[in-house]
Design a protein around this motif. Sequence first.
Motif, short mmCIF file in Angstrom:
data_model
loop_
_atom_site.label_atom_id
_atom_site.label_comp_id
_atom_site.label_asym_id
_atom_site.label_seq_id
_atom_site.Cartn_x
_atom_site.Cartn_y
_atom_site.Cartn_z
N ILE A 77 0.80 -1.20 -0.07
CA ILE A 77 0.18 -0.26 -0.05
C ILE A 77 0.88 1.35 0.12
O ILE A 77 1.66 1.54 1.02
N LYS A 78 0.78 2.03 -1.19
CA LYS A 78 1.89 3.03 -1.16
C LYS A 78 1.22 4.42 -0.69
O LYS A 78 1.83 5.24 -0.54
N VAL A 79 -0.25 4.54 -0.86
CA VAL A 79 -0.93 5.80 -0.39
C VAL A 79 -2.06 5.36 0.47
O VAL A 79 -2.91 4.51 0.05
N VAL A 80 -2.52 6.07 1.45
CA VAL A 80 -3.62 6.31 2.13
C VAL A 80 -4.19 7.48 2.12
O VAL A 80 -3.73 8.52 2.51
N VAL A 81 -5.53 7.54 1.64
CA VAL A 81 -6.11 8.84 1.60
C VAL A 81 -7.49 8.46 2.30
O VAL A 81 -8.13 7.37 2.21
N VAL A 82 -7.70 9.48 3.30
CA VAL A 82 -9.23 9.68 3.95
C VAL A 82 -9.89 10.79 3.53
O VAL A 82 -9.41 11.82 3.75
N ALA A 83 -11.10 10.58 3.01
CA ALA A 83 -12.04 11.68 2.53
C ALA A 83 -12.75 11.84 3.84
O ALA A 83 -13.64 11.00 4.26
N SER A 84 -12.56 13.25 4.29
CA SER A 84 -13.69 13.39 5.66
C SER A 84 -13.65 15.09 5.82
O SER A 84 -12.66 15.56 5.57
N VAL A 85 -14.91 15.27 6.41
CA VAL A 85 -14.88 16.70 6.61
C VAL A 85 -15.12 16.73 8.29
O VAL A 85 -15.66 17.84 8.95
N THR A 86 -15.36 15.52 8.84
CA THR A 86 -15.56 15.69 10.25
C THR A 86 -14.32 14.68 11.19
O THR A 86 -14.61 14.03 11.72
N SER A 87 -13.04 15.18 10.65
CA SER A 87 -11.97 14.23 11.33
C SER A 87 -11.91 14.48 12.88
O SER A 87 -12.19 15.61 13.33
N GLU A 88 -11.37 13.52 13.45
CA GLU A 88 -11.37 13.71 15.19
C GLU A 88 -10.27 14.64 15.38
O GLU A 88 -10.47 15.56 16.30
N TYR A 89 -9.23 14.73 14.41
CA TYR A 89 -7.93 15.84 14.86
C TYR A 89 -7.89 16.57 13.75
O TYR A 89 -8.16 16.23 12.72
N SER A 90 -7.67 18.14 13.69
CA SER A 90 -7.28 18.94 12.76
C SER A 90 -5.98 18.42 12.17
O SER A 90 -5.75 18.32 11.11
N PHE A 91 -5.18 18.07 13.19
CA PHE A 91 -3.85 17.24 12.81
C PHE A 91 -3.45 16.54 14.05
O PHE A 91 -3.91 16.85 15.18
N PRO A 92 -2.83 15.22 13.89
CA PRO A 92 -2.56 14.50 12.62
C PRO A 92 -3.88 14.27 11.72
O PRO A 92 -4.84 14.29 12.34
N SER A 93 -3.52 13.79 10.48
CA SER A 93 -4.71 13.31 9.54
C SER A 93 -5.15 12.25 10.25
O SER A 93 -4.39 11.17 10.87
N THR A 94 -6.58 11.86 9.77
CA THR A 94 -7.08 10.45 10.14
C THR A 94 -6.07 9.47 9.03
O THR A 94 -5.99 8.52 9.57
N ALA A 95 -5.81 9.68 8.06
CA ALA A 95 -4.97 8.81 7.32
C ALA A 95 -3.68 8.35 8.03
O ALA A 95 -3.30 6.92 7.84
N CYS A 96 -3.02 9.21 8.68
CA CYS A 96 -1.83 9.02 9.22
C CYS A 96 -2.24 7.94 10.69
O CYS A 96 -1.40 6.94 10.82
N LEU A 97 -3.37 8.41 11.18
CA LEU A 97 -3.77 7.24 12.31
C LEU A 97 -4.12 6.05 11.70
O LEU A 97 -3.79 4.85 12.31
N VAL A 98 -4.70 5.89 10.74
CA VAL A 98 -4.79 4.62 10.15
C VAL A 98 -3.93 3.86 9.61
O VAL A 98 -3.58 2.57 9.92
#
Length: 315
Positions: A77-98
């Motif tokens: 898996i070379k890329v993780v993208v999360v599409a969201s407008v209601t992430s738990e954190y402004s940063f880090p991104s949800t994708a990094c947490l996944v």
Amino acid sequence: MKGIHIVATGRAVPKKIVTNDDMSKIVDTSHEWIVTRTGICQRHICEEETCTTLAVEAAQKALKEAIQKEGIKPEDIKVVVVASVTSEYSFPSTACLVQQALGLSQDTMSFDIGAACSGFLYGLEVCRSLLMAQEGKYALLIGSEQLSRVLDFTERSSCILFGDGAGAAVLRLDDSLYAHRAWSDGNKDVLYCKGAGQEEMKLRMEGQDVFKFAVRVLKQGLDTILTDGEITIEDVDYVVCHQANKRIIEHVMKKYPGHEQKFYMNIENYANTSGASIPIALDEMREEGLLQEGMKIVLVGFGAGLTWSSALITI
Ligand code: ACO
């Protein structure tokens, strides 16, 4: 041009189900009004779950299936993208947490995109382009939303429309048939939610304006992608629209007489889950055995931005 193939999918929704009757105890509404105007019967609402935990759960399911089916390794898996407008954190991104939760390689580009309800479809092309640029083969694309965090539960015309949930897909870059379009117009008046630190972080919507916009762009997005793919509606096995309102989809499907049954709908169980609605629908369709190898699927989304997007993929 390289295309995108959906190898595996997964979905996750909160345990708590809130029915229309439950909603009628919160605002002045009724099951009859909601189901007639929207097709919605219930929605899932987070209690212990968050946008992050839903994204992780949906992604784990998709990755597990992809490993079983194609023997891929997490490091593929070379890329993780999360599409969201209601992430738990402004940063880090949800994708990094996944990425971290799934034990993916550090050699993975992980980030979120915000295109509201068009997010999963925008993400499809983002993943495809990045895989091409990086000569990678697999990407993980997730739509995850905890819209209940930004709903105004005193505003009956909007709070009844939305639910929480996540859907994920493992994508493979290959030579399959693929076409993609995305649009935006910058309207911030008919559908918006102010950002972090602002006085009021609530979803605001002019329902009738959004309705008119939606029926117009769903038809335009669908027709454009058929033309780009050099096919007609006859060649399409399913059309999966963003699940915002049953009446919006019915309005559009009437423009394609004889093909109404190709328009998949599951809004009754989830309400509008924004960026998660299309991958949740795809996962349900696979579970129901509706999708067979080689089928042509058109995806069409629309949302705040105002954004809209359509794609032609093969399963
Ligand atoms: N229960 C009972 N009555 C209600 C409710 C409710 N939940 N909500 C509104 N009403 C009332 C209104 O107050 C109004 O009453 P009035 O005539 O006495 O003034 C009446 O119902 C009609 O209101 P309208 O707004 O005209 O109702 P409409 O038929 O347009 O339906 C709806 C409203 C369902 C919001 C519709 O406009 C819609 O679905 N719009 C699109 C919304 C959408 O898709 N949003 C998200 C898209 S993008 C994204 O996913 C983020």
